[in-house]
Design a protein around this motif. Structure first.
Motif, mmCIF file in Angstrom:
data_model
loop_
_atom_site.group_PDB
_atom_site.id
_atom_site.type_symbol
_atom_site.label_atom_id
_atom_site.label_comp_id
_atom_site.label_asym_id
_atom_site.label_seq_id
_atom_site.Cartn_x
_atom_site.Cartn_y
_atom_site.Cartn_z
ATOM 1 N N ASP A 67 7.780 8.275 -25.852
ATOM 2 C CA ASP A 67 9.203 8.493 -25.645
ATOM 3 C C ASP A 67 9.486 8.419 -24.157
ATOM 4 O O ASP A 67 8.734 8.976 -23.340
ATOM 5 N N GLU A 69 11.521 9.994 -22.442
ATOM 6 C CA GLU A 69 11.692 11.330 -21.870
ATOM 7 C C GLU A 69 10.377 11.899 -21.357
ATOM 8 O O GLU A 69 10.363 12.755 -20.475
ATOM 9 N N GLN A 70 9.267 11.425 -21.926
ATOM 10 C CA GLN A 70 7.957 11.966 -21.590
ATOM 11 C C GLN A 70 7.236 11.138 -20.517
ATOM 12 O O GLN A 70 6.106 11.454 -20.156
ATOM 13 N N THR A 112 19.036 13.315 -29.434
ATOM 14 C CA THR A 112 18.473 12.996 -28.119
ATOM 15 C C THR A 112 18.660 11.529 -27.745
ATOM 16 O O THR A 112 18.585 11.180 -26.564
ATOM 17 N N GLN A 115 21.125 10.399 -24.960
ATOM 18 C CA GLN A 115 20.831 10.574 -23.534
ATOM 19 C C GLN A 115 19.830 9.550 -22.996
ATOM 20 O O GLN A 115 19.440 9.636 -21.830
ATOM 21 N N LEU A 116 19.448 8.578 -23.795
ATOM 22 C CA LEU A 116 18.361 7.695 -23.381
ATOM 23 C C LEU A 116 18.698 6.881 -22.141
ATOM 24 O O LEU A 116 17.830 6.630 -21.298
ATOM 25 N N HIS A 119 17.826 8.628 -18.987
ATOM 26 C CA HIS A 119 16.415 8.590 -18.617
ATOM 27 C C HIS A 119 16.085 7.267 -17.944
ATOM 28 O O HIS A 119 15.250 7.218 -17.031
ATOM 29 N N ARG A 122 16.555 7.348 -14.180
ATOM 30 C CA ARG A 122 15.479 7.882 -13.344
ATOM 31 C C ARG A 122 14.655 6.739 -12.761
ATOM 32 O O ARG A 122 14.296 6.748 -11.574
#
Length: 368
Positions: A67, A69-70, A112, A115-116, A119, A122
């Motif tokens: 993912d 997020e990770q 979730t 919100q991708l 991410h 970032r």
């Protein structure tokens, strides 16, 4: 954001752009970008079957199965450094289900997937790729679930110095044999960037749209539940005796309303107000409707073969998504259909990839 920014030297715009494909799925966008002349350097996705498909078709690309997020934004530092003198394209076709008009009800604010894109920011903030491409359903920009998210995403890109262009396009206007409206965003640190001109339809080089027949008409016949012995992925799902009787009674281009009363699904005869384009056959001489993750199921859309008494095979669904014939898929039948339905049509990505190459070429001639 409080992320550390890494400086990158100005790339040589005459060198081939390297594609970093976030949310890559099985690689529809990457297949198109590669066909345009870009090189695929990296893929990231959390679906193990899609990951295996991607890696088997893009053997030179680095891959992270996780993912987003990770994954820390510094995880690709080494790869970005390896291509320091090449332009970078970050591709971000995040899962569209939270914003799709096919979705029933109101989007879950705790989903979730909403919100991708944040991410992705970032990675954009840290590495500052010269180019960004994103494709999604129009509801990401215009729907209640996505409108604020999309505005904040584009504002963040503008604040980072990107020139942003976005709009809803029709895939059939670029040669894809599907009636598929999509939101496409392009962003460039190098200067203004615009969507390419349409290639198909009125007032275009090809006045006629691509059709189902153009893309699957020459594939060999198979029966429901059969796998072709020599053509990879040319495999069709089984049909129940009732659905086999239904499809035999369905004319080309017809649907459940064309069935005799005793064959019409109970939910439809009782005034069902949900999806109406189900238990249908495709038309040979027209684009298909938008393919979904259930694109090989006769009961879940207009996915019946125009002539043969079965639903689309995996190979036919892939062809309507304009994957090249040599592109291979892994996973079970439903997983492969999901990968294909979630993919960006390869030809659509190719057309935008060609415009990105033209953008870089023009800038190089202007001594950027």
């Amino acid at each position: 954001m409080t992320l550390q920014v890494r400086s990158r030297p100005a790339p040589n715009l005459l060198k081939t752009a390297k594609v970093f494909d976030f949310f890559c799925g099985c690689g529809g966008a990457s297949a198109g970008f590669r066909a345009a002349g870009l090189e695929i350097a990296f893929g990231l996705d959390n679906d193990s079957d899609a990951a295996q498909t991607f890696q088997s078709n893009f053997t030179g690309a680095e891959f992270i199965l996780a993912d987003i997020e990770q994954v820390s934004e510094d995880a690709i530092d080494g790869l970005v450094d390896a291509w320091a003198d090449h332009p970078l394209l970050f591709n971000a076709c995040a899962p569209c289900q939270p914003f799709s008009k096919q979705r029933r009800g109101v989007a879950d604010p705790d989903d979730t997937r909403l919100q991708l894109l944040y991410h992705l920011l970032r990675f954009v903030y840290r590495h500052r790729p010269e180019l960004i491409f994103a494709e999604n359903v129009p509801g990401l920009r215009d729907g209640s679930a996505g409108k604020d998210l999309f505005q904040r995403f584009t504002q963040a890109l503008s604040e980072l110095g990107y020139r942003v262009s976005h709009g809803v396009i029709r895939s059939q206007d670029y040669g894809v044999p599907q009636r598929r409206g999509r939101l496409v965003l392009m962003a460039s640190l190098l200067g203004s960037i615009a969507h390419p001109k349409e290639t198909h339809g009125p007032d275009s080089p090809s006045p006629k749209y691509s059709t189902v027949a153009d893309w699957i008409g020459s594939l060999p016949a198979i029966a429901a539940g059969e796998t072709h012995p020599t053509m990879p992925s040319h495999r069709a799902a089984r049909l129940s005796p009732l659905n086999l009787e239904r499809i035999r009674a369905t004319p080309p281009g017809g649907g459940w309303r064309d069935l005799p009363p005793h064959l019409q699904p109970n939910s439809r005869r009782s005034g069902f107000k949900g999806y109406t384009d189900v238990y249908g056959r495709l038309r040979w001489n027209a684009p298909a409707p938008a393919l979904t993750t259930r694109c090989i199921s006769y009961s879940n859309g207009r996915f019946g073969h125009p002539q043969q008494d079965r639903a689309l095979s995996i190979r036919e669904a892939a062809a309507l998504q304009t994957f090249p014939i040599e592109f291979t898929f892994t996973g079970n039948l439903n997983s492969q259909a999901k990968q294909i339905g979630n993919a960006v049509p390869a030809l659509l990505a190719q057309r935008f990839g060609e415009s990105i190459i033209a953008h870089l070429k023009q800038l190089s001639q202007n001594d950027y």
